[in-house]
Design an enzyme around this catalytic site. Structure first.
Site, PDB file in Angstrom:
ATOM      1  N   ASN A  84      16.936   7.112 -22.500  1.00  0.00           N
ATOM      2  CA  ASN A  84      16.173   7.362 -23.634  1.00  0.00           C
ATOM      3  C   ASN A  84      15.266   6.108 -24.027  1.00  0.00           C
ATOM      4  O   ASN A  84      15.228   5.187 -22.979  1.00  0.00           O
ATOM      5  CB  ASN A  84      17.010   7.592 -24.893  1.00  0.00           C
ATOM      6  CG  ASN A  84      16.305   8.504 -26.037  1.00  0.00           C
ATOM      7  OD1 ASN A  84      15.161   8.368 -26.364  1.00  0.00           O
ATOM      8  ND2 ASN A  84      17.225   9.365 -26.468  1.00  0.00           N
ATOM      9  N   HIS A 114      21.829 -17.992 -17.803  1.00  0.00           N
ATOM     10  CA  HIS A 114      21.085 -19.393 -17.569  1.00  0.00           C
ATOM     11  C   HIS A 114      22.312 -20.220 -17.501  1.00  0.00           C
ATOM     12  O   HIS A 114      23.386 -20.184 -18.109  1.00  0.00           O
ATOM     13  CB  HIS A 114      20.396 -19.636 -18.946  1.00  0.00           C
ATOM     14  CG  HIS A 114      19.137 -18.729 -18.788  1.00  0.00           C
ATOM     15  ND1 HIS A 114      18.152 -18.902 -18.105  1.00  0.00           N
ATOM     16  CD2 HIS A 114      18.872 -17.333 -19.483  1.00  0.00           C
ATOM     17  CE1 HIS A 114      17.296 -17.834 -18.150  1.00  0.00           C
ATOM     18  NE2 HIS A 114      17.889 -17.177 -18.934  1.00  0.00           N
TER      19      HIS A 114
END
Length: 197
Positions: A84, A114
């Protein structure tokens, strides 16, 4: 010969401030931008662009715009895939979706992490870990699936979940962090009444 830069998997690498990766991401963003500007009912145009964006695409694939990803060619989508609106896939590592996968609105699959060390993070150091979604999986609205996760066949992930660890097959799992709630059983076929016109 494929000259695309290779993102190292499961080890720290220079992800940010890297001109080779930035060039690949920019090229993918251009394709996603064009995809998102197509008429929402232009299925032929969508299929043609998805074939250029995705690394592997099965039959009967529908990704309702808007859709954004980083590289595209690290994404493999099986047959009868439906997503969707507002699917985001940060595919520094491979992201694999099996057959008959449903993804509800506003879901994010992110292979990137990170560095925890602030100096490394400031320097653009990161890590990429693959994500694997099995067959017959339903991902509820607003779910985030984090780097390194595998979700087993037939599993349902409840809306709003943050999936930070792998989830086995044949279960309903939900929450922040996402945890197994229970097994899917034969009784689930009769959870709701069947409409008979």
């Amino acid at each position: 010969m494929d000259r695309r830069p290779t993102v190292p998997i499961n080890c720290l690498f220079q992800g940010c401030y890297n001109p080779d990766f930035e060039k690949e991401i920019a090229a993918c963003k251009d394709k996603c931008y064009r995809y998102n500007r197509l008429h929402p009912n232009d299925r032929d145009g969508q299929q043609a662009l998805l074939a250029q964006i995705l690394g592997k695409m099965g039959k009967e694939v529908c990704i309702t715009p808007p859709f954004w990803c980083d590289y595209g060619y690290h994404i493999a989508v099986g047959d009868y895939f439906y997503s969707n609106h507002n699917l985001i896939v940060t595919d520094g590592a491979q992201v694999t979706f099996g057959d008959h996968v449903f993804v509800a609105p506003n879901c994010c699959f992110t292979t990137a992490e990170h560095a925890l060390d602030p100096e490394q993070r400031k320097a653009g150091i990161e890590i990429a870990k693959p994500i694997t979604i099995g067959n017959n999986v339903w991902i509820g609205a607003g779910t985030t699936v984090l780097a390194g996760v595998t979700i087993g066949d037939n599993t349902v992930i409840g809306a709003g979940s943050v999936v930070k660890k792998s989830i086995p097959a044949d279960v309903i799992a939900v929450g922040v962090p996402c945890k197994v709630l229970r097994l899917i059983t034969e009784a689930d076929k009769y959870r709701y009444p069947m409409h008979r016109p």
